[in-house]
Design a protein around this motif. Structure first.
Motif, PDB file in Angstrom:
ATOM      1  N   ASP A  39      39.313   9.779  -8.913  1.00  0.00           N
ATOM      2  CA  ASP A  39      38.873  10.588 -10.043  1.00  0.00           C
ATOM      3  C   ASP A  39      37.347  10.564 -10.144  1.00  0.00           C
ATOM      4  O   ASP A  39      36.681   9.585  -9.770  1.00  0.00           O
ATOM      5  CB  ASP A  39      39.479  10.050 -11.342  1.00  0.00           C
ATOM      6  N   LYS A  40      36.810  11.653 -10.669  1.00  0.00           N
ATOM      7  CA  LYS A  40      35.359  11.748 -10.804  1.00  0.00           C
ATOM      8  C   LYS A  40      34.859  10.769 -11.863  1.00  0.00           C
ATOM      9  O   LYS A  40      35.429  10.657 -12.958  1.00  0.00           O
ATOM     10  CB  LYS A  40      34.939  13.159 -11.169  1.00  0.00           C
ATOM     11  N   VAL A  41      33.781  10.104 -11.516  1.00  0.00           N
ATOM     12  CA  VAL A  41      33.127   9.181 -12.438  1.00  0.00           C
ATOM     13  C   VAL A  41      31.744   9.743 -12.741  1.00  0.00           C
ATOM     14  O   VAL A  41      30.987  10.118 -11.828  1.00  0.00           O
ATOM     15  CB  VAL A  41      33.007   7.768 -11.827  1.00  0.00           C
ATOM     16  N   ILE A  42      31.402   9.856 -14.026  1.00  0.00           N
ATOM     17  CA  ILE A  42      30.100  10.383 -14.435  1.00  0.00           C
ATOM     18  C   ILE A  42      29.105   9.230 -14.550  1.00  0.00           C
ATOM     19  O   ILE A  42      29.362   8.227 -15.234  1.00  0.00           O
ATOM     20  CB  ILE A  42      30.193  11.136 -15.774  1.00  0.00           C
ATOM     21  N   VAL A  43      27.987   9.412 -13.881  1.00  0.00           N
ATOM     22  CA  VAL A  43      26.910   8.421 -13.950  1.00  0.00           C
ATOM     23  C   VAL A  43      25.738   9.097 -14.653  1.00  0.00           C
ATOM     24  O   VAL A  43      25.151  10.054 -14.135  1.00  0.00           O
ATOM     25  CB  VAL A  43      26.490   7.942 -12.545  1.00  0.00           C
TER      26      VAL A  43
ATOM     27  N   ASN B 168      24.958  12.453 -12.810  1.00  0.00           N
ATOM     28  CA  ASN B 168      25.574  12.603 -11.490  1.00  0.00           C
ATOM     29  C   ASN B 168      27.056  12.304 -11.580  1.00  0.00           C
ATOM     30  O   ASN B 168      27.496  11.503 -12.406  1.00  0.00           O
ATOM     31  CB  ASN B 168      24.937  11.642 -10.467  1.00  0.00           C
ATOM     32  N   GLY B 169      27.808  12.955 -10.701  1.00  0.00           N
ATOM     33  CA  GLY B 169      29.236  12.670 -10.607  1.00  0.00           C
ATOM     34  C   GLY B 169      29.528  11.998  -9.269  1.00  0.00           C
ATOM     35  O   GLY B 169      28.852  12.239  -8.270  1.00  0.00           O
ATOM     36  N   HIS B 170      30.552  11.148  -9.266  1.00  0.00           N
ATOM     37  CA  HIS B 170      30.908  10.449  -8.030  1.00  0.00           C
ATOM     38  C   HIS B 170      32.416  10.351  -7.907  1.00  0.00           C
ATOM     39  O   HIS B 170      33.122  10.046  -8.877  1.00  0.00           O
ATOM     40  CB  HIS B 170      30.310   9.030  -8.017  1.00  0.00           C
ATOM     41  N   ARG B 171      32.926  10.633  -6.681  1.00  0.00           N
ATOM     42  CA  ARG B 171      34.348  10.472  -6.395  1.00  0.00           C
ATOM     43  C   ARG B 171      34.466   9.549  -5.189  1.00  0.00           C
ATOM     44  O   ARG B 171      33.986   9.872  -4.098  1.00  0.00           O
ATOM     45  CB  ARG B 171      35.009  11.826  -6.104  1.00  0.00           C
ATOM     46  N   GLN B 172      35.072   8.402  -5.400  1.00  0.00           N
ATOM     47  CA  GLN B 172      35.198   7.397  -4.357  1.00  0.00           C
ATOM     48  C   GLN B 172      36.216   7.839  -3.307  1.00  0.00           C
ATOM     49  O   GLN B 172      37.298   8.336  -3.646  1.00  0.00           O
ATOM     50  CB  GLN B 172      35.635   6.056  -4.968  1.00  0.00           C
TER      51      GLN B 172
END
Length: 224
Positions: A70-74, A87-91
């Protein structure tokens, strides 16, 4: 039976048929994979703890699919600076299913022993050849203070300049003696050295009576 195993840098407690999401593995989908870094095994009341891993233990699994989490907002912000970054991050993940947990029978690659480099032999320092001690001059230093007008400081200055005997003083010009004293200290510049070579010659020849008669006529090295 359950196990605590390290997979892709993370530790998981797993049991058979459990599905686990781990960091992305390089194994293709549908292929089997095994993990031998098993830290703990539990079988009923029996618990085996590794040090740090259990020798021979292995967890077998099958790669189901690769996916993204799932997308994580940084969001970063600095007060009173007008700085805002979002920034968004998807592992990247891999879904696996645990197929087996074996307490023994895993084949581990033999640890590669680091080749020991031959340590350079440190040779004991060779005893330095004893150098022949320089022969001392047969002529001993004279008491130059016996020269009228030459005090302790003046005598030290002459000895420091290599003029340490009556014979050497006698062979040195009076002007040169005065120059040596002046260079040694400005406080010695006033000394009159005109009669020093003559006095030194008498002392070197052992004519002490004549030297005394000469010195009786002197005042600070100057004839009256």
């Amino acid at each position: 039976m359950y196990a605590i195993v390290e997979i892709a840098g993370q530790q998981f407690k797993v049991v058979k048929d459990q599905r686990v999401f781990v960091n992305r593995l390089q194994t293709e989908e549908g292929k089997k994979v095994s993990f031998d870094n098993v830290l703990l095994l539990g079988d009923g009341d029996t618990i085996t703890v590794g040090a740090p891993a259990i020798d021979g233990a292995q967890v077998g699994a099958k790669v189901l699919k690769h996916l993204k989490g799932d997308k994580v907002i940084v969001f970063k912000k600095k007060r009173r600076k007008g700085y805002r970054v979002k920034n968004g991050h998807r592992q990247s993940l891999t879904e696996i299913v645990i197929e087996s947990i074996a307490a023994s029978g895993a084949k581990k690659a033999a640890p590669v022993k680091a080749e020991k480099k031959a340590e350079p032999k440190v040779e004991a320092p060779k005893a330095e050849a004893k150098k022949a001690a320089p022969k001392k001059s047969a002529a001993k230093a004279d008491d130059l203070k016996k020269i009228e007008g030459a005090g302790p400081k003046a005598a030290e200055a002459l000895v420091a300049a290599g003029i340490d005997t009556f014979a050497k003083v006698a062979k040195t010009d009076a002007a040169k003696l005065s120059e040596i004293l002046t260079e040694a200290s400005s406080r010695l510049a006033h000394l009159v050295t005109d009669t020093w070579p003559k006095q030194a010659q008498l002392a070197a020849d052992g004519k002490w009576d004549e030297l005394k008669e000469l010195q009786d006529r002197l005042d600070g090295g100057v004839e009256k």
